[in-house]
Design a protein around this motif. Structure first.
Motif, short mmCIF file in Angstrom:
data_model
loop_
_atom_site.label_atom_id
_atom_site.label_comp_id
_atom_site.label_asym_id
_atom_site.label_seq_id
_atom_site.Cartn_x
_atom_site.Cartn_y
_atom_site.Cartn_z
N PRO A 1 19.98 20.57 -19.62
CA PRO A 1 19.58 21.85 -19.07
C PRO A 1 20.04 23.00 -19.95
N LEU A 2 19.68 24.19 -19.58
CA LEU A 2 20.16 25.41 -20.21
C LEU A 2 19.99 25.41 -21.72
N ALA A 3 18.80 25.72 -22.17
CA ALA A 3 18.51 25.90 -23.60
C ALA A 3 18.84 24.66 -24.42
N GLY A 4 18.52 23.50 -23.88
CA GLY A 4 18.70 22.28 -24.65
C GLY A 4 20.13 21.77 -24.71
N LYS A 5 21.04 22.28 -23.90
CA LYS A 5 22.43 21.81 -23.91
C LYS A 5 22.68 20.93 -22.71
N PRO A 6 23.54 19.91 -22.86
CA PRO A 6 23.95 19.15 -21.69
C PRO A 6 24.80 20.03 -20.79
N LEU A 7 24.96 19.60 -19.55
CA LEU A 7 25.61 20.44 -18.54
C LEU A 7 27.02 20.86 -18.95
N ALA A 8 27.84 19.89 -19.42
CA ALA A 8 29.22 20.22 -19.77
C ALA A 8 29.29 21.26 -20.88
N GLU A 9 28.44 21.10 -21.91
CA GLU A 9 28.45 22.05 -23.03
C GLU A 9 27.96 23.42 -22.59
N ALA A 10 26.93 23.43 -21.74
CA ALA A 10 26.41 24.71 -21.25
C ALA A 10 27.45 25.44 -20.42
N LEU A 11 28.18 24.69 -19.55
CA LEU A 11 29.23 25.31 -18.75
C LEU A 11 30.37 25.83 -19.63
N THR A 12 30.68 25.11 -20.70
CA THR A 12 31.74 25.56 -21.61
C THR A 12 31.36 26.88 -22.27
N ALA A 13 30.09 26.99 -22.72
CA ALA A 13 29.63 28.23 -23.35
C ALA A 13 29.65 29.39 -22.35
N LEU A 14 29.19 29.10 -21.12
CA LEU A 14 29.23 30.14 -20.09
C LEU A 14 30.67 30.52 -19.76
#
Length: 337
Positions: A271-284
């Motif tokens: 999800p989120l611009a081609g990132k897996p959930l854990a990576e997307a949450l880390t960026a957020l």
């Protein structure tokens, strides 16, 4: 001491020689510290824990007790609080540890803070409490040493160290801090390269699955079309054979649909611009920390494998799912997701 005439931060006195109580480092001591820092950086599971352990080691070595690390988010180019050690009560308020500009960040951005120019400046975040003489909030802290973190010429962040009774640092201490900053910079960049490598591997896996979906659908639709054409050709001459071809076409369509559905499930953790959930949450989380000062740590754990569907479908490959264990820390200055 306040700011100097141009509004820049003040520095502590620079009288000749070290003050009483200064740490005198010998070569064996330096090597022992560098080995301990290297071990902390290499053995910690993530950058945050590595930085916190490094802060503890360095602060203990220099007779200091407080430190914090600003890192530059590679995506937003905003600073965020990546690690802290024994912050005074005044800095426990998240709003005081946001990534907004302060004197050390300004010097870093202006290129005045470099690995060869470790500086000691007044902390602008503590200054309001210092002016009010709120020692119970500052614990006597006022100045800090700002150690820039670089990888080659790439700016990564700042490590700040301080103690209640500030003193001049010896040439040996400054040299050691510069070497430690070099080690930390390598560790941070190595972690980011590992993340980038994992991201590229996931991208390649997604492309492979996409090709697999395409091939599955193309082969299935071709087989269905052939069975339908055969059924149409035999519809009048041999209704029984035509019925068999239609039943086979229906069976192939169901098999192809199941295989396509299984392949699509393999893509659902992106999800989120081609990132897996854990990576997307880390960026957020980095962005949230920069804007609010509330530190966020994401811990991802491998989720359970899905049972293989009946009918001989291919088993799942690799770790394609991550389950995020979410728990909000009771402390207001840190959130763990």
């Amino acid at each position: 001491m306040g700011t100097v005439g141009n509004g820049r931060p003040s520095r502590p006195g620079s009288g000749a020689g070290r003050r009483a109580g200064a740490v005198v480092l010998r070569r064996p001591d330096e090597l022992r510290v560098l080995n301990a820092v290297a071990e902390a950086l290499n053995s910690s599971p993530d950058v945050r824990q590595a930085l916190e352990r490094t802060l503890t080691l360095v602060a203990s070595l220099l007779g200091l007790r407080t430190g914090w690390v600003w890192l530059l988010d590679p995506e937003t180019q905003q600073f965020y609080s990546a690690a802290v050690q024994n912050l005074p009560p005044y800095l426990h308020e998240p709003v005081r540890m946001t990534g907004h500009s302060c004197w050390c960040i300004e010097e870093f951005n202006a290129g005045e803070l470099t690995p060869k120019n470790i500086d000691v400046i007044e902390c602008s975040r503590l200054r309001p409490a210092v002016k009010k003489k709120a020692v119970h909030l500052t614990h006597g802290l006022r100045y800090h040493a700002s150690i820039p973190l670089y990888f080659q010429k790439k700016p990564l962040g700042i490590m700040n160290l301080t103690g209640p009774s500030w003193r001049r640092m010896s040439a040996g201490e400054l040299r050691l801090l510069s070497t430690i900053a070099y080690q930390v910079g390598i560790a941070i960049e190595r972690a980011r390269l590992a993340e980038e490598s994992a991201r590229l591997a996931r991208t390649e896996e997604r492309a492979r699955i996409a090709r697999e979906i395409h091939d599955t659908l193309a082969q299935g639709l071709t087989a269905i079309a052939l069975h339908l054409e055969g059924a149409l050709a035999q519809l009048e001459r041999s209704p029984r054979r035509a019925r068999e071809r239609l039943e086979r076409a229906l069976e192939v369509s169901r098999e192809s649909l199941e295989e396509a559905r299984q392949s699509v499930l393999d893509l659902r953790a992106v999800p989120l611009a081609g990132k897996p959930l854990a990576e997307a949450l880390t960026a957020l989380g980095r962005r949230f920390t920069s804007e609010t000062g509330v530190r966020v740590h994401v811990r991802a754990e491998a989720g359970p494998r899905r049972p293989a569907p009946s009918g001989g479908s291919k088993p799942e490959g690799g770790q394609r799912q991550a389950e995020v264990a979410g728990a909000f820390d009771a402390l207001p200055e840190r959130v763990e997701a």
